[in-house]
Design an enzyme around this catalytic site. Sequence first.
Site, PDB file in Angstrom:
ATOM      1  N   HIS A  80      79.959  37.157  58.458  1.00  0.00           N
ATOM      2  CA  HIS A  80      80.233  38.569  58.169  1.00  0.00           C
ATOM      3  C   HIS A  80      80.423  39.372  59.453  1.00  0.00           C
ATOM      4  CE1 HIS A  80      78.040  38.155  54.026  1.00  0.00           C
ATOM      5  NE2 HIS A  80      79.090  37.377  54.135  1.00  0.00           N
ATOM      6  N   HIS A 239      85.556  38.914  48.629  1.00  0.00           N
ATOM      7  CA  HIS A 239      84.493  38.494  49.544  1.00  0.00           C
ATOM      8  C   HIS A 239      84.798  37.125  50.133  1.00  0.00           C
ATOM      9  CE1 HIS A 239      80.655  38.412  51.532  1.00  0.00           C
ATOM     10  NE2 HIS A 239      80.582  37.132  51.169  1.00  0.00           N
ATOM     11  N   HIS A 266      82.925  27.495  53.677  1.00  0.00           N
ATOM     12  CA  HIS A 266      82.695  27.435  55.118  1.00  0.00           C
ATOM     13  C   HIS A 266      83.027  26.067  55.704  1.00  0.00           C
ATOM     14  CE1 HIS A 266      80.910  31.329  54.638  1.00  0.00           C
ATOM     15  NE2 HIS A 266      79.973  30.864  53.840  1.00  0.00           N
TER      16      HIS A 266
END
Length: 307
Positions: A80, A239, A266
């Site tokens: 983030h 997101h 990820h």
Amino acid sequence: MLQRTLAKSISVTGVGLHSGERVALTLHPAPENSGISFRRTDLDGEMGEQIKLTPYLINDTRLSSTIVTDKGVRVGTIEHIMSALSAYGIDNALIELNAPEIPIMDGSSLPFIYLLQDAGVVDQKAQKRFLKILKPVEIKEAGKWVRFTPYDGFKVTLTIEFDHPVFNRSSPTFEIDFAGKSYIDEIARARTFGFMHEVEMMRAHNLGLGGNLNNAIVIDDTDVLNPEGLRYPDEFVRHKILDAIGDLYIVGHPIIGAFEGYKSGHAINNALLRAVLADETAYDRVEFADSDDLPDAFHELNIRTCG
């Protein structure tokens, strides 16, 4: 276009999503060509040395993008803050923290955007380098895929898939071309999300200890539990784009190209970066001495400096 760093140091405190620990974090300016680095101030000696971020240090991707050095030093949930740094085109910064995990804040990158706005951004003397994708590169695994293709700008297209009533109410696909859309308006407010049954399972394994309705969207069998609802109708896939942008910025440069993914995460995002870097014919590092030559996707960066 020139490299940039913060105009001043700035600090914030928060809670780690998985550890539940209180975290004090400080962003510092850094010299040109130094890149993004992290330092654990709670560790002594070699363990507390500065860590220069590269894709090869992301060695734990189970729940986030986590740095794990060969000495065992961990810095978790970096995606983030990296996403926010990407939005501001920050090339060089030192991030200090006194815990093993970046604070989750409200589950989006917006608090880090505000932090960067408060610190201000300044140009440096060295030219900014971009990573330009020259040919398609794709990773496929276990029903998921991600790929880069050449594109004169920066565009992200992602599709998510969840067999759940909440996800059936919004589009599973979102595309954003940053030549015409703003990261801050379209992506920054999108929060991380999870299912109630997963939260219970994670806490049984001492994970997700800092998660709550103030820093994540929580979903039960049929609905979103957060009383305020969603910030975007398709907040979930947005997101995932926020995460992907942060994961991709771990390469250390803005990317000129198109990124597409289906059920990305990820691990596969990092695998794609490594695949690109392993093939010298797949990319080039380029500079733009004249900002007029920049692809349109990066023109907005020119207005985010304080001189």
